[in-house]
Design an enzyme around this catalytic site. Structure first.
Site, short mmCIF file in Angstrom:
data_model
loop_
_atom_site.label_atom_id
_atom_site.label_comp_id
_atom_site.label_asym_id
_atom_site.label_seq_id
_atom_site.Cartn_x
_atom_site.Cartn_y
_atom_site.Cartn_z
N CYS A 112 0.82 -1.23 0.00
CA CYS A 112 0.00 0.00 0.00
C CYS A 112 0.84 1.27 0.00
CB CYS A 112 -0.95 0.00 1.19
SG CYS A 112 -1.93 -1.49 1.29
N HIS A 255 -3.83 6.82 3.15
CA HIS A 255 -4.18 5.57 2.47
C HIS A 255 -5.59 5.15 2.87
CE1 HIS A 255 -4.14 1.60 0.92
NE2 HIS A 255 -3.99 1.00 2.08
N ASN A 285 -10.12 -0.86 0.05
CA ASN A 285 -8.66 -0.72 0.06
C ASN A 285 -8.12 -1.21 -1.29
OD1 ASN A 285 -5.92 -0.93 0.45
ND2 ASN A 285 -6.06 -2.00 2.42
C1 LIG Z 1 -9.94 -6.06 9.55
C2 LIG Z 1 -10.64 -5.12 10.52
C3 LIG Z 1 -11.68 -4.30 9.76
C4 LIG Z 1 -11.35 -5.92 11.58
O1 LIG Z 1 -11.97 -5.05 12.49
P1 LIG Z 1 -11.82 -5.34 14.05
O2 LIG Z 1 -12.67 -4.34 14.73
O3 LIG Z 1 -10.35 -5.32 14.35
O4 LIG Z 1 -12.46 -6.76 14.17
P2 LIG Z 1 -11.83 -8.06 14.82
O5 LIG Z 1 -10.67 -8.56 14.03
O6 LIG Z 1 -11.61 -7.74 16.24
O7 LIG Z 1 -13.02 -9.08 14.65
C5 LIG Z 1 -14.21 -8.95 15.38
C6 LIG Z 1 -15.16 -10.06 15.04
O8 LIG Z 1 -15.75 -9.81 13.76
C7 LIG Z 1 -15.69 -10.98 12.96
N1 LIG Z 1 -15.59 -10.59 11.55
C8 LIG Z 1 -14.49 -10.43 10.81
N2 LIG Z 1 -14.84 -10.07 9.57
C9 LIG Z 1 -16.18 -10.00 9.54
C10 LIG Z 1 -17.11 -9.67 8.55
N3 LIG Z 1 -16.74 -9.33 7.30
N4 LIG Z 1 -18.42 -9.67 8.86
C11 LIG Z 1 -18.82 -10.00 10.10
N5 LIG Z 1 -17.99 -10.33 11.08
C12 LIG Z 1 -16.68 -10.32 10.82
C13 LIG Z 1 -14.47 -11.69 13.45
O9 LIG Z 1 -14.58 -13.08 13.13
C14 LIG Z 1 -14.52 -11.45 14.94
O10 LIG Z 1 -15.42 -12.35 15.50
P3 LIG Z 1 -15.09 -13.08 16.89
O11 LIG Z 1 -14.93 -11.94 17.87
O12 LIG Z 1 -16.28 -13.92 17.10
O13 LIG Z 1 -13.82 -13.82 16.64
C15 LIG Z 1 -9.65 -4.16 11.19
O14 LIG Z 1 -8.84 -4.87 12.09
C16 LIG Z 1 -8.76 -3.47 10.22
O15 LIG Z 1 -9.24 -2.67 9.43
N6 LIG Z 1 -7.46 -3.71 10.28
C17 LIG Z 1 -6.51 -3.08 9.40
C18 LIG Z 1 -6.67 -3.70 8.07
C19 LIG Z 1 -5.94 -2.95 7.04
O16 LIG Z 1 -6.13 -1.79 6.90
N7 LIG Z 1 -5.12 -3.66 6.30
C20 LIG Z 1 -4.44 -3.16 5.21
C21 LIG Z 1 -3.36 -2.27 5.62
S1 LIG Z 1 -2.76 -1.60 4.19
#
Ligand SMILES: CC(C)(COP(=O)(O)OP(=O)(O)OC[C@H]1O[C@@H](n2cnc3c(N)ncnc32)[C@H](O)[C@@H]1OP(=O)(O)O)[C@@H](O)C(=O)NCCC(=O)NCCS
Length: 328
Positions: A112, A255, A285
């Site tokens: 990214c 980003h 993204n």
């Molecule tokens: C991926 C992201 C959106 C997840 O959000 P979060 O608030 O951290 O969520 P968590 O990982 O804590 O997951 C929470 C729950 O939602 C669930 N979940 C994950 N994806 C899901 C979806 N698409 N729909 C519904 N539930 C979902 C998980 O399984 C988890 O369930 P559990 O608690 O029963 O295990 C977030 O961590 C994020 O944006 N991270 C950075 C990603 C990024 O930008 N990457 C690229 C960098 S360039």
């Protein structure tokens, strides 16, 4: 003579995949995706479109905006994690399509952060060698082909697109558009965001394919935390180097990975919300394409005037991150 941004261009494929569409594919819902990420829809390339095809559309627009021809290009750099092939590089495929026969061509892989790395390299090349006049820099990605459409943790996040910038020398300007840069990498975090198989470490086998190791794997929560700190630190550094306050920016372009990350970064930098550019709702993204898409939307809408300061910051797999301060 200045080295300035002469033109921008962007392209997203026609097909739109909405959160509602995803509800029919995996166990997710619009409310979860919207509140956790800000994403409402993303664009998905057709089976016939490769990354260089997306880059081509963005390049045509950027060349027209810059008022130069493909033959005026001395170098083409494509930032991508989804090259058309392992080799030759994707920039060579683009060169052939454009007929940019005078350009040397290579790809940069910094996920990214790829467009920021590429701007630094292009600016340095133009500064170092007087025979180079124009560089075409493109972030282009077909992330849909490395996305596991059965994994709700990742498939809701990504989209396809391309964003292009022509950087070139111009006698009418006495400044360089790339004012300050602060780029980083930390290879101790290579496991956080990766495609586990398909390279020389773990070549693809029937077993790796069955395990979905050809797709993007991410430890989202860890990436989230590191992303905010990285982008804030780099952004502060370039502002400091240029002796500017955040309030002097025309736009701040982080980003576009996740609305919560964007808001957390802006808040810590004390950037007013109306200066923060956001289009993550529409594209998700798009990795290396993300910042180029934003720049072209702003530029095409006439929102950037010569002399305006624009701060770019990005974060991605590697880990890589950084910030670039542009003077338009
Ligand atoms: C991926 C992201 C959106 C997840 O959000 P979060 O608030 O951290 O969520 P968590 O990982 O804590 O997951 C929470 C729950 O939602 C669930 N979940 C994950 N994806 C899901 C979806 N698409 N729909 C519904 N539930 C979902 C998980 O399984 C988890 O369930 P559990 O608690 O029963 O295990 C977030 O961590 C994020 O944006 N991270 C950075 C990603 C990024 O930008 N990457 C690229 C960098 S360039």
């Amino acid at each position: 003579m200045g080295i300035i941004i002469k033109g921008t261009g962007s392209y997203v494929p026609e097909k739109i995949l909405t959160n509602k569409d995803l509800e029919a594919m995996v166990d997710t819902n619009d409310e979860w995706i919207t509140t956790r990420t800000g994403i409402k829809e993303r664009h998905i390339a057709s089976a016939e479109q490769a990354t260089s095809d997306l880059a081509y559309q963005a390049a045509l627009k950027a060349l027209a905006a810059a008022n130069i021809t493909a033959e005026d290009l001395d170098v083409i750099i494509i930032a991508t994690v989804t090259p058309d092939k392992f080799f030759p590089n994707t920039a060579c495929f683009l060169q052939q399509k454009l007929g940019a026969k005078n350009a040397f061509c290579f790809d940069i892989e910094a996920a990214c952060s790829g467009l920021l790395y590429s701007l630094e390299v292009a600016n340095s090349l133009l500064s170092a060698n007087k025979k180079y006049k124009n560089a075409l820099v493109i972030g282009a990605e077909k992330l849909s082909c490395i996305t596991n459409w059965e994994d709700r943790n990742t498939c809701v996040l990504f989209g396809d697109g391309a964003g292009a910038v022509v950087l070139g020398k111009d006698d009418n300007f006495d400044y360089n558009s790339v004012v300050a840069t602060d780029l980083h990498a930390d290879g101790t975090y290579t496991d956080l965001l990766q495609i586990p198989a398909g390279g020389s470490r773990t070549p693809q086998t029937a077993e790796t394919l069955a395990q979905g190791m050809q797709y993007t794997h991410m430890q989202g929560r860890e990436v989230f935390k590191l992303a905010v700190g990285g982008m804030v630190g780099a952004s502060k550094k370039v502002l400091e180097d240029a002796n500017l306050e955040a309030s002097q920016l025309k736009k701040f372009i982080p980003h576009q990975a996740n609305l919560r990350i964007i808001e957390a970064v802006a808040q810590r930098l004390d950037v007013d919300d109306d200066l923060v550019y956001k289009n993550v709702f529409r594209y998700g993204n798009t990795s290396a394409s993300s910042i180029g898409l934003c720049l072209d939307e702003l530029n095409s809408a006439g929102e950037l005037k010569r002399g305006d300061y624009v701060l770019l910051t990005a974060f991605g797999s590697g880990l890589t991150w950084g910030a670039v301060l542009l003077k338009w």
